[in-house]
Design a protein around this motif. Structure first.
Motif, PDB file in Angstrom:
ATOM      1  N   ALA A 162       7.069  -6.926  13.044  1.00  0.00           N
ATOM      2  CA  ALA A 162       7.374  -6.944  11.613  1.00  0.00           C
ATOM      3  C   ALA A 162       8.546  -7.885  11.382  1.00  0.00           C
ATOM      4  O   ALA A 162       9.265  -8.225  12.327  1.00  0.00           O
ATOM      5  CB  ALA A 162       7.722  -5.538  11.133  1.00  0.00           C
ATOM      6  N   PRO A 163       8.734  -8.348  10.155  1.00  0.00           N
ATOM      7  CA  PRO A 163       9.883  -9.215   9.871  1.00  0.00           C
ATOM      8  C   PRO A 163      11.183  -8.563  10.301  1.00  0.00           C
ATOM      9  O   PRO A 163      11.356  -7.350  10.163  1.00  0.00           O
ATOM     10  CB  PRO A 163       9.833  -9.391   8.347  1.00  0.00           C
ATOM     11  N   GLN A 221       1.541  -5.304   2.356  1.00  0.00           N
ATOM     12  CA  GLN A 221       2.781  -4.759   1.806  1.00  0.00           C
ATOM     13  C   GLN A 221       3.834  -5.850   1.613  1.00  0.00           C
ATOM     14  O   GLN A 221       4.596  -5.830   0.658  1.00  0.00           O
ATOM     15  CB  GLN A 221       3.318  -3.672   2.737  1.00  0.00           C
ATOM     16  N   SER A 222       3.847  -6.802   2.550  1.00  0.00           N
ATOM     17  CA  SER A 222       4.777  -7.918   2.420  1.00  0.00           C
ATOM     18  C   SER A 222       4.468  -8.740   1.174  1.00  0.00           C
ATOM     19  O   SER A 222       5.373  -9.122   0.416  1.00  0.00           O
ATOM     20  CB  SER A 222       4.715  -8.804   3.670  1.00  0.00           C
ATOM     21  N   GLU A 223       3.177  -8.999   0.938  1.00  0.00           N
ATOM     22  CA  GLU A 223       2.772  -9.760  -0.243  1.00  0.00           C
ATOM     23  C   GLU A 223       3.098  -9.005  -1.531  1.00  0.00           C
ATOM     24  O   GLU A 223       3.331  -9.617  -2.582  1.00  0.00           O
ATOM     25  CB  GLU A 223       1.272 -10.056  -0.187  1.00  0.00           C
ATOM     26  N   MET A 281       0.850  -1.202   0.000  1.00  0.00           N
ATOM     27  CA  MET A 281       0.000   0.000   0.000  1.00  0.00           C
ATOM     28  C   MET A 281       0.881   1.246   0.000  1.00  0.00           C
ATOM     29  O   MET A 281       1.778   1.379   0.807  1.00  0.00           O
ATOM     30  CB  MET A 281      -0.897   0.021   1.252  1.00  0.00           C
ATOM     31  N   GLY A 282       0.648   2.166  -0.868  1.00  0.00           N
ATOM     32  CA  GLY A 282       1.469   3.364  -0.953  1.00  0.00           C
ATOM     33  C   GLY A 282       0.854   4.505  -0.160  1.00  0.00           C
ATOM     34  O   GLY A 282      -0.069   4.335   0.626  1.00  0.00           O
ATOM     35  N   ALA A 311      13.311  -4.448   5.572  1.00  0.00           N
ATOM     36  CA  ALA A 311      13.765  -3.245   6.271  1.00  0.00           C
ATOM     37  C   ALA A 311      12.688  -2.165   6.248  1.00  0.00           C
ATOM     38  O   ALA A 311      12.459  -1.471   7.243  1.00  0.00           O
ATOM     39  CB  ALA A 311      15.048  -2.721   5.639  1.00  0.00           C
ATOM     40  N   THR A 312      11.995  -2.024   5.117  1.00  0.00           N
ATOM     41  CA  THR A 312      10.930  -1.032   5.012  1.00  0.00           C
ATOM     42  C   THR A 312       9.742  -1.418   5.877  1.00  0.00           C
ATOM     43  O   THR A 312       9.128  -0.562   6.538  1.00  0.00           O
ATOM     44  CB  THR A 312      10.475  -0.884   3.549  1.00  0.00           C
ATOM     45  N   LEU A 313       9.403  -2.700   5.899  1.00  0.00           N
ATOM     46  CA  LEU A 313       8.312  -3.168   6.760  1.00  0.00           C
ATOM     47  C   LEU A 313       8.629  -2.907   8.227  1.00  0.00           C
ATOM     48  O   LEU A 313       7.750  -2.503   8.995  1.00  0.00           O
ATOM     49  CB  LEU A 313       8.063  -4.654   6.521  1.00  0.00           C
TER      50      LEU A 313
END
Length: 311
Positions: free
Chosen positions: A112-113, A72-74, A1-2, A80-82
């Motif tokens: 988050a990851p 967003q992960s998908e 999602m942006g 790093a962004t997540l």
């Protein structure tokens, strides 16, 4: 999602975004770049929540936060962004709880990851010497930009300052007698950083022979200038360093941050105290500085494996 157009957010959510902006700019004294990044993440989160039916902040639940990160992960967003976006969400909901905009914090258990634990690119000392030799050759002609580039790179490597910190330096931030420079870092925290003779000579040469050739009405007190006399832009510094690193041809290091990584690693390799390096780099946490000890150990291990007959 942006990023989501904030005009699409319901009034109460937009009011919360505006309040969070004032908090970041006022109490936290974040840079304009950091504020934009935080708000982009928050607007993305709230835009996603609106699509799930959320109309006010009290309706925001952990499930929406997790689905937001999951989407967003998908879509292939880097871990790093997540991780950064999850941290922003926790900052936002923590602020909202303190402001009593919500009764419970839905992001307390948000995870988050984990970030990839990649070591930063580091130059060997011989590579730094080669790069400086190239700069000295270019500066021998006395062109103002060549003199500037040599001074910028020498100061970047000598001090380990960030590219934005270098661009923001004024002439009176320098103390030539003590060979120190006053640096305004993240969160408007000021620190004093020493530098050596080569950087002092290069900066002095720029101030005597280079800067006067390009100084103009818009220069102000800026230490480093562009060709038109304005304060040098961080993008110009990145372009200069990237071109120099590419010319070396035998390193994976890229951009001005490689000089910061290299300065820290070479200090530790030379026996500098970890807390002294933390102070020089302007790290708020010693844990951030400790990655450079990992770099040093990694380099030591490679040297051992190459040199020891029973490695």
């Amino acid at each position: 999602m942006g990023r989501v157009d904030t005009q699409l957010l319901p009034g109460p959510l937009q009011k919360a975004v505006d309040g969070f902006r004032r908090y970041l700019e006022g109490e936290c004294a974040r840079s304009a770049h950091t504020v934009r990044a935080y708000l982009s993440d928050v607007e993305s989160l709230l835009g996603f929540a609106v699509q799930e039916g959320v109309q006010e902040l009290r309706q925001l639940e952990l499930g929406s936060l997790r689905r937001w990160l999951g989407a967003q992960s998908e879509a292939g967003m880097a871990r790093a962004t997540l991780a950064r976006r999850a941290a922003t969400a926790r900052s936002f909901t923590g602020w909202a709880l303190r402001e009593e905009l919500i009764e419970t914090d839905p992001a307390v258990r948000l995870q988050a990851p984990k970030r990839d634990k990649s070591l930063p690119g580091v130059l060997q000392q011989q590579q730094v010497s080669r790069m400086v030799d190239d700069l000295n050759t270019a500066a021998a002609d006395g062109g103002p930009m060549a003199l500037r580039n040599r001074a910028m790179v020498e100061l970047l490597y000598a001090t380990g300052v960030r590219v934005g910190e270098l661009a923001g330096l004024d002439i009176d931030d320098l103390d030539p007698d003590r060979r120190t420079v006053r640096v305004l870092g993240k969160g408007n925290k000021e620190r004093t950083v020493p530098f050596g003779v080569p950087a002092a000579v290069a900066v002095d040469d720029w101030l005597r022979r280079g800067r006067p050739a390009v100084v103009g009405a818009t220069s102000g007190p800026a230490l480093f200038l562009g060709v038109r006399g304005n304060r040098v832009d961080p993008r110009q510094i990145r372009a200069v360093v990237s071109e120099l690193l590419q010319a070396l041809g035998d390193t994976s290091a890229t951009g001005p941050h490689a000089l910061r990584h290299s300065a820290a690693t070479h200090l530790l390799d030379g026996g500098a105290d970890l807390r002294a390096v933390q102070e020089i780099l302007g790290h708020s946490s010693l844990a951030t500085t400790q990655i450079y000890t990992h770099v040093s150990v990694d380099r030591l291990r490679k040297s051992y494996q190459q040199a020891h007959p029973r490695a």
